[in-house]
Design a protein around this motif. Structure first.
Motif, PDB file in Angstrom:
ATOM      1  N   THR A 171     -34.832  10.033 -25.179  1.00 48.66           N
ATOM      2  CA  THR A 171     -34.956   8.646 -26.062  1.00 48.66           C
ATOM      3  C   THR A 171     -33.996   9.022 -27.355  1.00 48.66           C
ATOM      4  N   ILE A 172     -33.919   7.858 -27.991  1.00 49.57           N
ATOM      5  CA  ILE A 172     -33.124   7.793 -29.323  1.00 49.57           C
ATOM      6  C   ILE A 172     -33.756   8.778 -30.110  1.00 49.57           C
ATOM      7  N   GLY A 173     -35.168   8.672 -30.243  1.00 48.32           N
ATOM      8  CA  GLY A 173     -36.022   9.610 -31.173  1.00 48.32           C
ATOM      9  C   GLY A 173     -35.669  11.195 -30.624  1.00 48.32           C
ATOM     10  N   ARG A 205     -37.088  11.204 -41.079  1.00 45.35           N
ATOM     11  CA  ARG A 205     -35.622  11.051 -41.410  1.00 45.35           C
ATOM     12  C   ARG A 205     -34.695  10.112 -40.635  1.00 45.35           C
ATOM     13  N   ALA A 206     -35.218  10.186 -39.406  1.00 46.23           N
ATOM     14  CA  ALA A 206     -34.457   9.354 -38.248  1.00 46.23           C
ATOM     15  C   ALA A 206     -34.757   7.800 -38.695  1.00 46.23           C
ATOM     16  N   ARG A 207     -36.061   7.496 -38.983  1.00 42.16           N
ATOM     17  CA  ARG A 207     -36.530   6.256 -39.164  1.00 42.16           C
ATOM     18  C   ARG A 207     -35.756   5.774 -40.620  1.00 42.16           C
ATOM     19  N   GLU A 208     -35.386   6.561 -41.427  1.00 45.70           N
ATOM     20  CA  GLU A 208     -34.772   6.289 -42.523  1.00 45.70           C
ATOM     21  C   GLU A 208     -33.409   5.716 -42.145  1.00 45.70           C
ATOM     22  N   VAL A 209     -32.653   6.434 -41.586  1.00 38.32           N
ATOM     23  CA  VAL A 209     -31.191   6.143 -41.306  1.00 38.32           C
ATOM     24  C   VAL A 209     -31.216   4.818 -40.465  1.00 38.32           C
ATOM     25  N   LEU A 210     -32.292   4.650 -39.642  1.00 36.14           N
ATOM     26  CA  LEU A 210     -32.264   3.531 -38.711  1.00 36.14           C
ATOM     27  C   LEU A 210     -32.543   2.126 -39.587  1.00 36.14           C
ATOM     28  N   ASN A 211     -33.210   2.573 -40.541  1.00 37.52           N
ATOM     29  CA  ASN A 211     -33.313   1.332 -41.839  1.00 37.52           C
ATOM     30  C   ASN A 211     -32.058   1.142 -42.349  1.00 37.52           C
ATOM     31  N   GLU A 212     -31.210   2.240 -42.620  1.00 38.45           N
ATOM     32  CA  GLU A 212     -30.003   2.008 -43.295  1.00 38.45           C
ATOM     33  C   GLU A 212     -28.936   1.185 -42.382  1.00 38.45           C
ATOM     34  N   ARG A 218     -39.838   1.236 -32.296  1.00 36.49           N
ATOM     35  CA  ARG A 218     -39.572   0.817 -30.967  1.00 36.49           C
ATOM     36  C   ARG A 218     -38.358   1.444 -30.549  1.00 36.49           C
ATOM     37  N   VAL A 219     -37.290   1.469 -31.561  1.00 40.54           N
ATOM     38  CA  VAL A 219     -36.119   1.909 -31.084  1.00 40.54           C
ATOM     39  C   VAL A 219     -35.968   3.580 -30.861  1.00 40.54           C
ATOM     40  N   LEU A 220     -36.805   4.146 -31.555  1.00 38.54           N
ATOM     41  CA  LEU A 220     -36.954   5.592 -31.499  1.00 38.54           C
ATOM     42  C   LEU A 220     -37.342   6.084 -30.146  1.00 38.54           C
ATOM     43  N   SER A 221     -38.245   5.091 -29.363  1.00 34.11           N
ATOM     44  CA  SER A 221     -39.189   5.444 -28.146  1.00 34.11           C
ATOM     45  C   SER A 221     -38.286   4.921 -27.162  1.00 34.11           C
ATOM     46  N   SER A 222     -37.151   4.349 -27.255  1.00 29.33           N
ATOM     47  CA  SER A 222     -36.279   3.784 -26.142  1.00 29.33           C
ATOM     48  C   SER A 222     -35.207   4.765 -25.747  1.00 29.33           C
ATOM     49  N   TYR A 223     -34.659   4.262 -24.478  1.00 31.68           N
ATOM     50  CA  TYR A 223     -33.748   5.071 -23.890  1.00 31.68           C
ATOM     51  C   TYR A 223     -32.170   4.112 -24.066  1.00 31.68           C
ATOM     52  N   PRO A 224     -31.363   4.870 -24.365  1.00 28.60           N
ATOM     53  CA  PRO A 224     -29.984   4.110 -24.625  1.00 28.60           C
ATOM     54  C   PRO A 224     -29.654   2.765 -23.708  1.00 28.60           C
ATOM     55  N   SER A 225     -30.351   2.966 -22.249  1.00 33.53           N
ATOM     56  CA  SER A 225     -29.943   2.029 -21.441  1.00 33.53           C
ATOM     57  C   SER A 225     -30.798   0.556 -21.838  1.00 33.53           C
ATOM     58  N   GLY A 258     -25.578  -3.067 -26.746  1.00 34.38           N
ATOM     59  CA  GLY A 258     -24.249  -2.329 -27.013  1.00 34.38           C
ATOM     60  C   GLY A 258     -24.419  -2.385 -28.563  1.00 34.38           C
ATOM     61  N   GLY A 259     -24.395  -3.468 -29.532  1.00 33.17           N
ATOM     62  CA  GLY A 259     -24.686  -3.570 -30.760  1.00 33.17           C
ATOM     63  C   GLY A 259     -25.613  -2.382 -31.451  1.00 33.17           C
ATOM     64  N   MET A 260     -26.807  -2.557 -30.720  1.00 35.75           N
ATOM     65  CA  MET A 260     -27.921  -1.525 -31.062  1.00 35.75           C
ATOM     66  C   MET A 260     -27.514  -0.139 -30.877  1.00 35.75           C
ATOM     67  N   ARG A 261     -26.738   0.339 -29.903  1.00 38.76           N
ATOM     68  CA  ARG A 261     -26.425   1.481 -29.497  1.00 38.76           C
ATOM     69  C   ARG A 261     -25.297   1.941 -30.683  1.00 38.76           C
ATOM     70  N   GLN A 262     -24.455   0.936 -30.922  1.00 42.29           N
ATOM     71  CA  GLN A 262     -23.507   1.677 -32.070  1.00 42.29           C
ATOM     72  C   GLN A 262     -23.993   1.734 -33.320  1.00 42.29           C
ATOM     73  N   ARG A 263     -24.766   1.050 -33.709  1.00 42.37           N
ATOM     74  CA  ARG A 263     -25.420   1.023 -34.979  1.00 42.37           C
ATOM     75  C   ARG A 263     -26.409   2.351 -34.953  1.00 42.37           C
ATOM     76  N   ILE A 264     -27.020   2.808 -33.860  1.00 36.36           N
ATOM     77  CA  ILE A 264     -27.653   4.026 -33.518  1.00 36.36           C
ATOM     78  C   ILE A 264     -26.629   5.152 -34.019  1.00 36.36           C
ATOM     79  N   LEU A 265     -25.211   5.167 -33.174  1.00 40.46           N
ATOM     80  CA  LEU A 265     -24.381   6.151 -33.438  1.00 40.46           C
ATOM     81  C   LEU A 265     -23.878   6.201 -34.991  1.00 40.46           C
ATOM     82  N   ILE A 266     -23.955   5.239 -35.579  1.00 44.00           N
ATOM     83  CA  ILE A 266     -23.612   5.350 -37.145  1.00 44.00           C
ATOM     84  C   ILE A 266     -24.637   6.002 -37.858  1.00 44.00           C
TER      85      ILE A 266
END
Ligand code: ATP
Ligand code: NI
Length: 362
Positions: free
Chosen positions: A107-109, A146-153, A161-168, A172-180
């Motif tokens: 998961t992203i988290g 801390r992960a939640r903080e940067v996702l807010n950023e 919800r995003v932290l509990s999700s798998y990349p798939s 695509g836009g969400m995944r790119q945000r996560i990489l940032i």
């Protein structure tokens, strides 16, 4: 101007290939200052990614020379065999392809907390499991916070919800945000964004760039944006460095380069930026030369409508012009009465030939 954070001097890189040695980077100089946003621009294959990947020592196959300093500390020099690795500490890179940079089975988290707890580097599976089992819950909870903080950023509105999700499970836009977000976890002093969002549709790409620009402005981080699109460079950067086939051909403050591109290659790049009225760019003809047996000293010579004998025989050197611009092109020697770039103390500051033609037509 603020202090330089990264300085690269005379960086060369070559590869052994079946056809022979490919001499890709041909003496790249780059300086990034604190808090500065620089765009590294050029068409595909000109060595943008390679240059930045060498900063992080990510290209083991490359034979390199040159010198690199990060915050005044020499990280690479011809006299030093081993390079100290900066990866993860002060410099973060945002890769172009979110799908291949995220692990599909975690998961992203999990992936974000692992970066915080164990660093981003490679580990053997055994080491990894050992770490994973021994780290205590409190530490893990802090990492998740801390992960939640940067996702807010990166403007993700439902971080849990995003932290509990798998990349798939994410767009695509969400995944790119996560990489940032992942790149921000380490609080980098220098961020390298390699064509962020270009794998996505235009609207999403634009949004990604806006988010990134906001973050960079707020944090006062230095950033290198890699792009083939001068239009993007215009939106996000203070300064532009134009590369062609492994050489820097022009550098300029962003607002200046749009008004007075000095290198003929920059001019063709500008012409390929889609105009607001038609939405269609003209593009330029030809492609970059093979890096095995590059013959001309100015590698753009074969495609340049202004090329002359000198362009094939002598590297033009880089000369400084007004307005913080500099250019490596033999055109700007002609009007100095034949003096070479090195021995003139009054650099030629006249307009490029296409400007003169324009004036005559007026
Ligand atoms: N590991 C490698 N082995 C051999 N050649 C390589 C290697 N890495 C890069 N190159 C070569 O270096 C050149 C520059 O590649 P690079 O990816 O830096 O270009 P780029 O400007 O980032 O292009 P793009 O916009 O397509 O990403 C290419 O010709 C590529 O084939
Ligand atoms: Ni690239």
């Amino acid at each position: 101007m603020s202090n330089p954070i990264l300085e690269i001097n005379d960086l060369k890189a070559s590869f052994k290939t079946y056809e022979g040695t490919a001499n890709v980077l041909d003496g790249i100089d780059l300086t990034i200052h604190e808090g500065e946003a620089m765009a590294l621009v050029g068409e595909t294959g000109c060595g943008k990614s390679l240059t930045t990947e060498l900063i992080l020592d990510l290209v083991p196959a490359a034979r390199t020379s040159g010198e690199m300093k990060f915050k005044d500390e020499v990280v690479y020099s011809p006299s030093v065999d081993e390079r100290s690795t900066l990866r993860g500490e002060n410099i973060s890179i945002i890769m172009q392809d979110p799908m291949s940079s995220l692990n599909p089975v975690f998961t992203i988290g999990e992936q974000m907390t692992d970066i915080l707890l164990f660093g981003g580097g490679e580990k053997s599976p055994i080491d990894y499991l050992k770490h994973k089992l021994t780290r205590n819950g409190a530490e893990r909870k802090k990492a998740r916070e801390r992960a939640r903080e940067v996702l807010n950023e990166v403007q993700i509105s439902s971080p849990e919800r995003v932290l509990s999700s798998y990349p798939s499970e994410l767009s695509g836009g969400m995944r790119q945000r996560i990489l940032i977000g992942m790149a921000l976890l380490a609080d980098p002093d220098l961020l390298i964004a390699d064509e962020p969002g270009t794998a996505l549709d235009v609207t999403t790409e634009k949004k990604i760039l806006e988010i990134l620009k906001d973050i960079v402005d707020n944090r006062d981080t230095s950033v290198i944006y890699i792009t083939h699109d001068l239009g993007v460079a215009h939106e996000v950067s203070d300064r532009v460095t134009v590369m062609y086939a492994g050489q820097v051909v022009e550098r300029s403050p962003t607002d200046v380069i749009f008004d007075t591109p000095m290198h003929p290659y920059t001019r063709t790049l500008l012409e390929s930026v889609p105009s607001l009225s038609t939405g269609i760019g003209e593009g330029s003809e030809g492609s970059i030369p093979s890096y095995v047996d590059v013959e001309a000293e100015c590698r753009f010579a074969d495609r340049c409508e202004f090329s002359e004998a000198a362009c094939r025989g002598v590297h033009p050197g880089e000369r400084t012009l007004d307005q913080g611009q500099s250019v490596a092109c033999h055109l700007y020697k002609q009007d100095t009465g034949g003096r070479s770039a090195d021995d003139t103390d009054e650099p030629y500051i006249g307009p490029p030939p296409w400007r003169t033609e324009q004036k005559r037509a007026d």
